[in-house]
Design a protein around this motif. Structure first.
Motif, mmCIF file in Angstrom:
data_model
loop_
_atom_site.group_PDB
_atom_site.id
_atom_site.type_symbol
_atom_site.label_atom_id
_atom_site.label_comp_id
_atom_site.label_asym_id
_atom_site.label_seq_id
_atom_site.Cartn_x
_atom_site.Cartn_y
_atom_site.Cartn_z
ATOM 1 N N PHE A 46 0.838 -1.212 0.000
ATOM 2 C CA PHE A 46 0.000 0.000 0.000
ATOM 3 C C PHE A 46 0.867 1.254 0.000
ATOM 4 O O PHE A 46 0.640 2.184 -0.789
ATOM 5 C CB PHE A 46 -0.913 -0.014 1.231
ATOM 6 N N LEU A 100 1.944 7.067 -7.407
ATOM 7 C CA LEU A 100 1.160 8.131 -8.033
ATOM 8 C C LEU A 100 2.070 9.057 -8.836
ATOM 9 O O LEU A 100 3.134 9.459 -8.379
ATOM 10 C CB LEU A 100 0.417 8.947 -6.972
ATOM 11 N N ARG A 120 2.440 2.479 -3.204
ATOM 12 C CA ARG A 120 1.598 3.201 -4.154
ATOM 13 C C ARG A 120 1.591 4.700 -3.874
ATOM 14 O O ARG A 120 1.271 5.491 -4.758
ATOM 15 C CB ARG A 120 0.160 2.665 -4.106
ATOM 16 N N LEU A 121 1.944 5.076 -2.633
ATOM 17 C CA LEU A 121 1.879 6.473 -2.217
ATOM 18 C C LEU A 121 3.235 7.157 -2.172
ATOM 19 O O LEU A 121 3.318 8.380 -2.316
ATOM 20 C CB LEU A 121 1.216 6.589 -0.839
ATOM 21 N N HIS A 132 -7.866 8.592 2.410
ATOM 22 C CA HIS A 132 -8.593 8.562 1.128
ATOM 23 C C HIS A 132 -8.211 7.320 0.322
ATOM 24 O O HIS A 132 -9.097 6.647 -0.247
ATOM 25 C CB HIS A 132 -8.283 9.820 0.331
ATOM 26 N N HIS A 133 -6.946 7.006 0.280
ATOM 27 C CA HIS A 133 -6.520 5.858 -0.526
ATOM 28 C C HIS A 133 -6.770 4.527 0.181
ATOM 29 O O HIS A 133 -6.940 3.501 -0.480
ATOM 30 C CB HIS A 133 -5.059 6.021 -0.932
ATOM 31 N N LEU A 139 -10.225 4.159 -0.979
ATOM 32 C CA LEU A 139 -10.262 3.934 -2.425
ATOM 33 C C LEU A 139 -9.842 2.514 -2.783
ATOM 34 O O LEU A 139 -10.412 1.894 -3.682
ATOM 35 C CB LEU A 139 -9.343 4.949 -3.110
ATOM 36 N N TRP A 140 -8.832 2.001 -2.065
ATOM 37 C CA TRP A 140 -8.295 0.672 -2.380
ATOM 38 C C TRP A 140 -8.669 -0.358 -1.309
ATOM 39 O O TRP A 140 -7.934 -1.312 -1.059
ATOM 40 C CB TRP A 140 -6.770 0.753 -2.503
ATOM 41 N N ASN A 191 1.768 13.089 -5.991
ATOM 42 C CA ASN A 191 0.385 13.218 -6.426
ATOM 43 C C ASN A 191 0.254 12.743 -7.877
ATOM 44 O O ASN A 191 1.245 12.340 -8.494
ATOM 45 C CB ASN A 191 -0.127 14.655 -6.239
ATOM 46 N N TYR A 192 -0.946 12.797 -8.415
ATOM 47 C CA TYR A 192 -1.184 12.252 -9.750
ATOM 48 C C TYR A 192 -0.499 13.060 -10.849
ATOM 49 O O TYR A 192 -0.341 12.562 -11.963
ATOM 50 C CB TYR A 192 -2.699 12.172 -10.019
ATOM 51 N N HIS A 217 -4.845 12.159 2.930
ATOM 52 C CA HIS A 217 -4.347 11.508 1.717
ATOM 53 C C HIS A 217 -4.267 9.991 1.924
ATOM 54 O O HIS A 217 -4.726 9.206 1.078
ATOM 55 C CB HIS A 217 -2.965 12.082 1.388
#
Length: 410
Positions: free
Chosen positions: A88, A294, A91-92, A148-149, A152-153, A112-113, A145
């Motif tokens: 996890f 991201l 991914r961040l 949220h993820h 989301l995941w 960020n994206y 942040h």
């Protein structure tokens, strides 16, 4: 493009991070008062700029030559536990979390994206969780942040749980060439066996602590996470030591600038990528090849040279004249064209002249490039220098100890 990037709003360090809500006291507030701390609102906490009968230069040089303590309890402390936590986090952030050895600590960045940096942070791999330390100014943003993820995941990581330890623990940094010698007097952890960027759990003056060998000064040292109700007792033990003096925000900023370290919101922010921020070294080869975080499309294209760099973080040396402060324009040597902007700058006590970190156009970022900075309406000479400006070796465990197995309690 440069004018657009350089128009991002910035102010001085204290104004930038001053709070618009009720200011809080850290667990060490009474210690600041005891030593006559000149306190200000920094990231919503009362923290000292310097102490009575001292000044920023003295506290700076005490850190470089001896040993000082800093209250860094304004930083965020999170604990992420549950199956899949390493995948996890990858991914961040850009670190190879799964590749870390147990008890290792890694400096990394949330992205960020768009490939920008949401914050810089520290991640420690403990046996049953990840211990995260984030910037005070971004604490709420980082928490949201992550949360949220997690939502989301959730299908991928149903067992994960994030805890905010910030209100239950204080954080104290002890920094300087004598830091290990001083701290060893009070702890049962063999600090000589603890590598740079690693954590141990042990007792200091009888108090259970997380002891991480790291810092924000360029010196050897430790950041100690302490139960809130034990902070003052431990702080008083350390400040009674004849070899320890307290230091404030002012010297912490000058020390980190000499060491070439970033301050979030200044040298790096949501708009700057790790490559533009001079932080490519944070991304290990495996992650440069595989991505998975991201904004990896933007960042990996910059690494491969497929996407141009808009600017680069560089060091500037100014041998004479006043310091080039934040937002100072940087020009080519002829003084005809603006080629950058100072993001942080001050007088460097260790060097005896001003230094700065700036965002520079790639055409003017090579070390040795001569430039002009416009300070108080007058041009001063500057030159691009490699960072850190003041280089100190990281602590290395002696070879005879290095083979010993690391251990600790979760």
């Amino acid at each position: 493009m440069l004018s657009k990037l350089l128009s991002l709003p910035t102010t001085g360090i204290l104004e930038r991070f001053s709070s618009h809500v009720a200011t809080k006291k850290t667990p060490f507030y009474d210690l600041h008062m005891k030593f006559g701390g000149d306190v200000t609102d920094f990231c919503g906490y009362y923290l000292p700029i310097k102490y009575a009968n001292s000044d920023i230069g003295i506290e700076h040089m005490n850190t470089r030559k001896k040993c000082t303590i800093f209250d860094v309890s304004h930083m965020g402390q999170f604990r992420l536990s549950g199956a899949g936590r390493e995948e996890f986090m990858e991914r961040l952030i850009v670190a190879d979390v799964r590749g870390l050895s147990t008890w290792s600590t890694k400096l990394s960045v949330f992205t960020n994206y768009r490939g920008g940096i949401s914050d810089d942070m520290m991640c420690t791999k403990c046996p049953n969780h990840l211990y995260l330390v984030v910037n005070a100014a971004c604490k709420e943003k980082d928490w949201n942040h992550i949360q949220h993820h997690l939502d989301l995941w959730k299908q991928d990581f149903p067992a994960l749980r994030i805890e905010d330890l910030s209100n239950a623990r204080g954080l104290l940094a002890i920094q300087g060439p004598n830091a290990m010698k001083v701290l060893q007097r009070y702890t049962n952890v063999n600090l000589a066996e603890q590598p740079f960027m690693s954590q141990r759990h042990g007792k200091i003056a009888g108090v259970d602590c997380f002891i991480t060998r790291c810092g924000y000064t360029g010196e050897d040292g430790f950041e100690i996470s302490i139960p809130k109700d034990q902070c003052m007792r431990l702080g008083e033990v350390l400040t009674r030591d004849r070899d320890v003096t307290p230091a404030g925000l002012g010297s912490r900023d000058s020390l980190r600038l000499e060491a070439g370290l970033c301050l979030y919101g200044h040298e790096i922010n949501d708009e700057s990528t790790p490559i533009e921020g001079g932080l490519k070294w944070l991304i290990p080869k495996k992650r440069q090849e595989q991505g998975g975080f991201l904004g990896d499309d933007v960042i990996l294209q910059q690494i491969r040279g497929e996407r141009p760099l808009r600017f680069m973080r560089c060091g500037l040396e100014i041998k004479s004249g006043a310091p080039a402060r934040e937002q100072t324009a940087v020009y080519d040597f002829q003084g005809l064209k603006q080629v950058g902007e100072v993001r942080s700058g001050l007088f460097a006590p260790s060097l005896g002249h001003p230094v700065a970190q700036a965002w520079m156009l790639p055409s003017h970022m090579e070390p040795g490039t001569e430039l002009k900075v416009r300070v108080r309406g007058r041009f001063q000479n500057a030159v691009v220098r490699e960072m850190p400006f003041v280089k100190k070796p990281f602590y290395r465990v002696p070879k005879k100890m290095a083979a010993k197995k690391c251990c600790g309690d979760d």
